[in-house]
Design an enzyme around this catalytic site. Sequence first.
Site, PDB file in Angstrom:
ATOM      1  CG  ASN A 217      -0.237   0.192   2.288  1.00  0.00           C
ATOM      2  OD1 ASN A 217       0.529   1.016   2.667  1.00  0.00           O
ATOM      3  ND2 ASN A 217      -0.440  -1.210   3.261  1.00  0.00           N
ATOM      4  CE  LYS A 295       8.545 -13.136 -13.359  1.00  0.00           C
ATOM      5  NZ  LYS A 295       9.513 -12.589 -14.428  1.00  0.00           N
ATOM      6  N   PRO A 313      -2.992 -11.448  10.655  1.00  0.00           N
ATOM      7  CG  PRO A 313      -0.945 -11.689  11.615  1.00  0.00           C
ATOM      8  CD  PRO A 313      -1.853 -11.961  10.495  1.00  0.00           C
ATOM      9  CG  PHE A 333      -2.481   6.170  13.789  1.00  0.00           C
ATOM     10  CD1 PHE A 333      -1.448   5.908  14.649  1.00  0.00           C
ATOM     11  CD2 PHE A 333      -2.294   7.200  13.036  1.00  0.00           C
ATOM     12  CE1 PHE A 333      -0.848   6.888  15.088  1.00  0.00           C
ATOM     13  CE2 PHE A 333      -1.466   8.369  13.624  1.00  0.00           C
ATOM     14  CZ  PHE A 333      -0.684   8.091  14.411  1.00  0.00           C
ATOM     15  CE  LYS A 347     -10.859   1.341  11.383  1.00  0.00           C
ATOM     16  NZ  LYS A 347     -10.204   1.730  10.107  1.00  0.00           N
ATOM     17  CE  LYS A 351      -8.794  -2.341  13.675  1.00  0.00           C
ATOM     18  NZ  LYS A 351      -7.758  -2.911  12.816  1.00  0.00           N
TER      19      LYS A 351
HETATM   20  N1  CTP Z   1      -3.938  -2.618  12.144  1.00  0.00           N
HETATM   21  C1  CTP Z   1      -2.825  -3.865  12.572  1.00  0.00           C
HETATM   22  N2  CTP Z   1      -2.941  -4.791  12.001  1.00  0.00           N
HETATM   23  C2  CTP Z   1      -3.816  -5.196  10.943  1.00  0.00           C
HETATM   24  C3  CTP Z   1      -4.598  -4.092  10.420  1.00  0.00           C
HETATM   25  C4  CTP Z   1      -4.840  -2.933  11.105  1.00  0.00           C
HETATM   26  O1  CTP Z   1      -2.273  -3.572  13.822  1.00  0.00           O
HETATM   27  N3  CTP Z   1      -3.810  -6.352  10.325  1.00  0.00           N
HETATM   28  C5  CTP Z   1      -3.922  -1.583  12.970  1.00  0.00           C
HETATM   29  C6  CTP Z   1      -3.237  -0.282  12.108  1.00  0.00           C
HETATM   30  O2  CTP Z   1      -1.982  -0.174  12.517  1.00  0.00           O
HETATM   31  C7  CTP Z   1      -4.194   0.798  12.595  1.00  0.00           C
HETATM   32  C8  CTP Z   1      -5.370   0.296  12.938  1.00  0.00           C
HETATM   33  O3  CTP Z   1      -5.325  -0.921  12.943  1.00  0.00           O
HETATM   34  O4  CTP Z   1      -3.484   1.474  14.146  1.00  0.00           O
HETATM   35  C9  CTP Z   1      -6.493   0.603  12.024  1.00  0.00           C
HETATM   36  O5  CTP Z   1      -6.066   0.407  10.825  1.00  0.00           O
HETATM   37  P1  CTP Z   1      -6.999   0.665   9.644  1.00  0.00           P
HETATM   38  O6  CTP Z   1      -6.328   0.218   8.162  1.00  0.00           O
HETATM   39  O7  CTP Z   1      -7.578   1.850   9.783  1.00  0.00           O
HETATM   40  O8  CTP Z   1      -8.272  -0.426   9.855  1.00  0.00           O
HETATM   41  P2  CTP Z   1      -8.448  -1.853   9.375  1.00  0.00           P
HETATM   42  O9  CTP Z   1      -8.552  -2.638  10.661  1.00  0.00           O
HETATM   43  O10 CTP Z   1      -7.777  -2.239   8.111  1.00  0.00           O
HETATM   44  O11 CTP Z   1     -10.012  -1.429   9.044  1.00  0.00           O
HETATM   45  P3  CTP Z   1     -10.756  -1.180   7.719  1.00  0.00           P
HETATM   46  O12 CTP Z   1      -9.530  -1.519   6.409  1.00  0.00           O
HETATM   47  O13 CTP Z   1     -11.960  -1.893   7.621  1.00  0.00           O
HETATM   48  O14 CTP Z   1     -10.837   0.578   7.670  1.00  0.00           O
END
Ligand code: CTP
Length: 413
Positions: A217, A295, A313, A333, A347, A351
């Site tokens: 990403n 590959k 995870p 975040f 969220k 979480k």
């Molecule tokens: N995060 C994490 N592990 C993951 C996914 C997310 O630790 N597998 C943490 C990110 O570091 C951040 C928070 O979760 O602190 C939220 O990440 P975000 O991308 O906004 O949320 P998602 O859980 O991916 O939810 P969505 O994509 O549905 O918004």
Amino acid sequence: MSEALQNRRILLIVGGGIAAYKCLELIRRLRDRGASVRVVLTSAGAEFVTPLSVGTLSGDKVYSDLFDLTDTAAIGHIELSRDADLLVVAPATADLMAKMAAGLASDLATTLLLATDKKVLIAPAMNVRMWEHRATQRNLEQLMADGIHIVGPNEGDMACGEYGPGRMAEPAEIIAAIEAHFSELEFSGAQPLKGIKALITSGPTHEPIDPVRYLANRSSGKQGHAIATALARMGADVTLVSGPTNLANPAGVNVKRVETAREMLTACEAALPADVAICAAAVADWRVDVDATQKIKKEPGAEAPALKLVENPDILATLSRLTKNRPSLVVGFAAETEKVVEHAVAKRKRKGCDWIVANDVSPETGVMGGELNTVHLITGEGQEDWPLLPKQAVAERLARSILAHFEKKKAKA
Ligand code: CTP
């Protein structure tokens, strides 16, 4: 009132913009806090405020190009900036920013800015379209790369009748940024977070498709790395678990570099116990369910391979729900593209973290990979809306909130 400004010498450069009137209030407040203020008024600035009002409030002579010839005999350009502890440019117009970014020295103000080795703080102020113009944003990035500190601009109604970012930060906000600068200097000795162990995740993760391809990403890691830097500067013992980025390791930080979400989780678990965990990484939610050791070849006429994704995870949720060794403060975040605060509040609950920093990452904000961020800090006690700030300033502000949290906790114990 904070003592941070007592006997500090500020060189204030006033650019030409309607916001120049706010510099009068700024001068008064700085002097109330014990600072001395010497003012350089650009010729455009003098169109908006008079040397007489500025000089009356600063209690000193006002420097401008008009007096240049006579003044250089008494006090040279170099002395003017050498005598200051900090240079503040308010308002910093698009023109001044462009000149600073290009290193021009075409008048007294720009000459001083180029001739100084002191810290410089700028408070940009301009029309919203000028602020959003690629040229200004490019100059802003250059100035930040050059170590210039930025406060604001704020979003709101503008004197030109438009609405948006471009309003100069209020005098109180500029004062807070100046105080933060001086207390940061003090922190370098005092180390108020000494004894606190911090774990930070940063950057993207790369999820392999085969030995040469991966899913990723746009995260640059700038925000997470800036947080690690800010906490380390305040004396915390920092472990930064970083996905692949182009950033240098922050000074004084223990960095563990990883590629995938699963590696990131393992590295985080190995870094425990910690007092505070901050998950700023953009962890890939899914990985490719393949075990291609070679590959994947493109056979002529064959169909494109279908990639099956499986869930990674969730590191933040895992750390938040630990029964053993859970950091006493877990900060997540929330990267959102709509209903930013509403989604972030949900969220935080989902979480199980204590605080969540919500940011709008829709493409038009340029947050992903960019230098600026507008965030909302959501805690169990409420919500704080922070103005548009450089990621470095967001990091410093978050570090100060973390310090306040631990100081409050210590006071209660
Ligand atoms: N995060 C994490 N592990 C993951 C996914 C997310 O630790 N597998 C943490 C990110 O570091 C951040 C928070 O979760 O602190 C939220 O990440 P975000 O991308 O906004 O949320 P998602 O859980 O991916 O939810 P969505 O994509 O549905 O918004």
